[in-house]
Design a protein around this motif. Structure first.
Motif, PDB file in Angstrom:
ATOM      1  N   LEU A 304       0.827  -1.199   0.000  1.00  0.00           N
ATOM      2  CA  LEU A 304       0.000   0.000   0.000  1.00  0.00           C
ATOM      3  C   LEU A 304       0.864   1.252   0.000  1.00  0.00           C
ATOM      4  N   LEU A 305       1.959   1.220   0.732  1.00  0.00           N
ATOM      5  CA  LEU A 305       2.871   2.360   0.765  1.00  0.00           C
ATOM      6  C   LEU A 305       3.493   2.631  -0.603  1.00  0.00           C
ATOM      7  N   GLN A 306       3.744   1.582  -1.384  1.00  0.00           N
ATOM      8  CA  GLN A 306       4.485   1.746  -2.637  1.00  0.00           C
ATOM      9  C   GLN A 306       3.605   1.972  -3.862  1.00  0.00           C
ATOM     10  N   LEU A 307       2.290   1.795  -3.740  1.00  0.00           N
ATOM     11  CA  LEU A 307       1.428   2.021  -4.898  1.00  0.00           C
ATOM     12  C   LEU A 307       1.442   3.503  -5.295  1.00  0.00           C
ATOM     13  N   PRO A 308       1.299   3.797  -6.581  1.00  0.00           N
ATOM     14  CA  PRO A 308       1.332   5.199  -7.034  1.00  0.00           C
ATOM     15  C   PRO A 308       0.171   6.022  -6.466  1.00  0.00           C
ATOM     16  N   LEU A 441      -3.512  -0.574 -14.377  1.00  0.00           N
ATOM     17  CA  LEU A 441      -2.901   0.732 -14.625  1.00  0.00           C
ATOM     18  C   LEU A 441      -2.201   0.703 -15.979  1.00  0.00           C
ATOM     19  N   GLY A 442      -2.474   1.699 -16.829  1.00  0.00           N
ATOM     20  CA  GLY A 442      -1.818   1.755 -18.125  1.00  0.00           C
ATOM     21  C   GLY A 442      -2.485   0.848 -19.134  1.00  0.00           C
ATOM     22  N   ALA A 443      -1.813   0.724 -20.287  1.00  0.00           N
ATOM     23  CA  ALA A 443      -2.368  -0.086 -21.363  1.00  0.00           C
ATOM     24  C   ALA A 443      -1.232  -0.771 -22.112  1.00  0.00           C
ATOM     25  N   GLY A 444      -1.582  -1.823 -22.828  1.00  0.00           N
ATOM     26  CA  GLY A 444      -0.609  -2.525 -23.647  1.00  0.00           C
ATOM     27  C   GLY A 444       0.409  -3.272 -22.805  1.00  0.00           C
ATOM     28  N   ALA A 445       1.649  -3.317 -23.343  1.00  0.00           N
ATOM     29  CA  ALA A 445       2.709  -4.082 -22.676  1.00  0.00           C
ATOM     30  C   ALA A 445       3.085  -3.484 -21.334  1.00  0.00           C
ATOM     31  N   GLY A 446       2.847  -2.190 -21.148  1.00  0.00           N
ATOM     32  CA  GLY A 446       3.224  -1.535 -19.898  1.00  0.00           C
ATOM     33  C   GLY A 446       2.144  -1.568 -18.838  1.00  0.00           C
ATOM     34  N   ALA A 447       1.044  -2.255 -19.099  1.00  0.00           N
ATOM     35  CA  ALA A 447      -0.050  -2.299 -18.134  1.00  0.00           C
ATOM     36  C   ALA A 447       0.371  -3.074 -16.881  1.00  0.00           C
ATOM     37  N   VAL A 448      -0.092  -2.582 -15.733  1.00  0.00           N
ATOM     38  CA  VAL A 448       0.227  -3.205 -14.439  1.00  0.00           C
ATOM     39  C   VAL A 448      -1.076  -3.448 -13.696  1.00  0.00           C
ATOM     40  N   VAL A 449      -1.237  -4.659 -13.164  1.00  0.00           N
ATOM     41  CA  VAL A 449      -2.424  -5.011 -12.388  1.00  0.00           C
ATOM     42  C   VAL A 449      -2.112  -4.826 -10.910  1.00  0.00           C
ATOM     43  N   VAL A 450      -2.950  -4.056 -10.212  1.00  0.00           N
ATOM     44  CA  VAL A 450      -2.721  -3.778  -8.794  1.00  0.00           C
ATOM     45  C   VAL A 450      -3.997  -4.047  -8.001  1.00  0.00           C
ATOM     46  N   PRO A 451      -3.876  -4.347  -6.709  1.00  0.00           N
ATOM     47  CA  PRO A 451      -5.077  -4.570  -5.884  1.00  0.00           C
ATOM     48  C   PRO A 451      -5.896  -3.292  -5.722  1.00  0.00           C
ATOM     49  N   THR A 452      -7.190  -3.458  -5.535  1.00  0.00           N
ATOM     50  CA  THR A 452      -8.057  -2.315  -5.283  1.00  0.00           C
ATOM     51  C   THR A 452      -7.962  -1.895  -3.815  1.00  0.00           C
ATOM     52  N   GLU A 453      -8.497  -0.729  -3.524  1.00  0.00           N
ATOM     53  CA  GLU A 453      -8.522  -0.266  -2.130  1.00  0.00           C
ATOM     54  C   GLU A 453      -9.337  -1.212  -1.268  1.00  0.00           C
ATOM     55  N   GLY A 454     -10.434  -1.728  -1.819  1.00  0.00           N
ATOM     56  CA  GLY A 454     -11.262  -2.663  -1.063  1.00  0.00           C
ATOM     57  C   GLY A 454     -10.521  -3.937  -0.692  1.00  0.00           C
ATOM     58  N   ALA A 455      -9.601  -4.379  -1.560  1.00  0.00           N
ATOM     59  CA  ALA A 455      -8.821  -5.582  -1.259  1.00  0.00           C
ATOM     60  C   ALA A 455      -7.926  -5.353  -0.043  1.00  0.00           C
ATOM     61  N   PHE A 456      -7.310  -4.183   0.023  1.00  0.00           N
ATOM     62  CA  PHE A 456      -6.470  -3.867   1.185  1.00  0.00           C
ATOM     63  C   PHE A 456      -7.309  -3.778   2.457  1.00  0.00           C
TER      64      PHE A 456
END
Length: 501
Positions: A304-308, A441-456
């Motif tokens: 959570l601290l490191q997410l953008p 987050l993002g699109a294409g090859a640079g897309a990153v999957v991150v947890p939602t706030e609800g998951a935390f």
């Protein structure tokens, strides 16, 4: 009011036997706690480079994940085995052997540039985790009664402290030097611990020669590895997958068969009848719950601290900064060791455990409302860590007070295994929750999957529930009669311990 379940006051008396307290007890405590920290640090030291391991070791991400997993597995297996060997051969001998394993494992990792030697080294580092339960058992023999409670509390806290301070320390080492330096530093620290063990820790005569239960050790190791692999990989393989269910089921079957054989073994690896005594059994069940509570924040808070910050709930911290925000919590576990000792002396180890688990649960409730900034989340992590420190300090006293002195090492080893089961279960559950509710987050090859706030938030709720379960279990721990003295007499101090509340 008499002391209940506590170590540090007049409720504990030591017979005048050759094994007198250490001439320099504080030096011995520092040496043992340093060894515990060194062993615990090895568990988290690769986290800063985990994402880079596929490139560094020329392997796949799935394969390099075993660099972390194999250490956890080896640590879980070695705790009860090391405890039994300590009861048979003498605790200091096993501590020296554990430290040598840590030195060897660190050197092998430092020289590794491929996956196979890295896994060998990390397994050796995991085997060194037997240092902590054996060190806890030894402390009750070598320190005077007025220091025993705080010393055991400090040593017990190293399981959490090492993990908390390992992240920023490792991140800093990686930033200023080559990644191999992580393991050279670990090797150097282990050598220093080895010297301190030889020079500062007294050589007590506490061995109880017996036949080592090799079949029991193999059976326990096989069952634990199968079961823990299934748990640790469940979030990646899927809880309903054949591999996950197969490993978990096979592990449980092996453990059931192992238990049946152990009950018929004259000199078992683990005395299951002693372990089944309600004070010991319930304390170990509470250890699973508190272990879950400790690991949940160790997994969730750094992410959570490191997410953008662009997410609206991420806090945009670097890996090093996230580790530094986590470090105060780890240090608080150590600083609260004297507080835990005083609580045990005044209200008993059972109530102290309940307080620790309650504070732990309260910390997770706070975290639900303090996700808005790094300092707020760090404050909640401090509260969580204080609860873990208090709870971890009370558990060894409860177990030791209800176990025969000649089974002290084995009893604390099983308790440490219970904590390890809790942390592994928490890791699996948190991984599942964090991957079940995501956004991209993002699109294409640079897309990153991150947890939602609800998951935390769900993870914090699970952590609070685990802590409250620990409170409920601890409340049912019955009073214990004084532990029977060691046999044969004269080999170890006999501790006439007051009943625990």
């Amino acid at each position: 009011m008499p002391s209940h379940g506590a170590v540090p006051d007049s409720a504990v008396t030591t017979d005048p036997i050759p094994n007198a307290p250490a001439a320099r007890p504080l030096a011995a405590v520092v040496a043992l706690c340093s060894g515990g920290l060194a062993a615990a640090l090895s568990q988290t030291m690769v986290i800063p480079i985990q994402g880079e391991l596929p490139r560094l070791l020329d392997s796949t991400a799935a394969n390099t994940a075993w660099v972390v997993t194999i250490t956890l597995l080896a640590g879980a297996v070695t705790m009860p085995v090391s405890g039994r060997l300590a009861d048979m051969l003498g605790k200091q001998r096993v501590l020296v052997a554990s430290t040598l394993l840590l030195v060897a494992g660190s050197v092998v990792c430092a020289l590794a540039d491929s996956l196979a030697p890295m896994l060998v080294g990390r397994a050796l580092q995991g085997l060194a985790m037997g240092f902590i339960p054996v060190g806890i058992a030894l402390l009750r023999e070598i320190v005077p009664p007025h220091l025993a409670g705080s010393s055991v509390a400090a040593m017990s806290a190293t399981l959490g402290v090492g993990g908390a301070i390992g992240l920023p320390l490792s991140a800093w080492i990686v930033e200023v030097g080559d990644w191999h330096a992580l393991f050279w530093v670990s090797a150097g620290v282990a050598v220093a611990v080895l010297v301190a063990l030889v020079l500062l820790v007294p050589h007590v005569h506490d061995a109880h020669p017996a036949r080592f239960d090799t079949v029991g050790a193999i059976g326990l190791a096989t069952g634990l590895v199968l079961f823990l692999v299934g748990l640790s990989k469940a979030s990646a393989w899927g809880w309903g997958s054949g591999r996950t269910l197969g490993f978990i089921a096979a592990g449980l079957v092996v453990l059931v068969v192992w238990a049946l054989v152990e009950l018929r073994t004259p000199e078992p690896l683990v005395d299951l009848r002693s372990t089944a005594r309600l004070p010991v059994l319930l304390t170990n069940l509470a250890a699973v719950a508190v272990g879950m509570g400790m690991m949940a924040q160790a997994i969730v808070v750094p992410q959570l601290l490191q997410l953008p910050e662009a997410l609206g709930y991420g806090l945009g911290q670097s890996l090093l900064a996230a580790g530094l925000w986590m470090a105060p919590g780890g240090l608080m576990m150590l600083f609260f060791a004297p507080v835990s000792s005083r609580l045990m002396a005044s209200i008993g180890a059972k109530v102290t455990l309940m307080i620790g688990a309650s504070v732990l649960g309260g910390g997770y409730v706070l975290a639900l409302f303090l996700m808005g900034s790094a300092w707020q989340l760090a404050a909640a992590a401090v509260v969580i860590s204080i609860g873990v420190g208090i709870g971890y300090a009370a558990m060894p006293s409860l177990v030791l007070d209800a176990s025969p002195a000649h089974e002290a090492g084995s009893a604390v080893g099983v308790n440490a295994l219970a904590r390890s089961l809790g942390t592994t279960l928490a890791s699996a559950l948190m991984g599942t929750v964090l991957t079940s509710s995501t956004l991209t987050l993002g699109a294409g090859a640079g897309a990153v999957v991150v947890p939602t706030e609800g998951a935390f938030q769900a993870c914090f709720v699970i952590g609070a529930a685990a802590a409250l379960l620990g409170v409920a279990i601890a409340a049912t721990i019955p009073r214990t009669r004084p532990a029977p003295p060691a046999a044969p007499s004269g080999l170890t101090p006999r501790e006439d311990v007051a009943t625990s509340a």
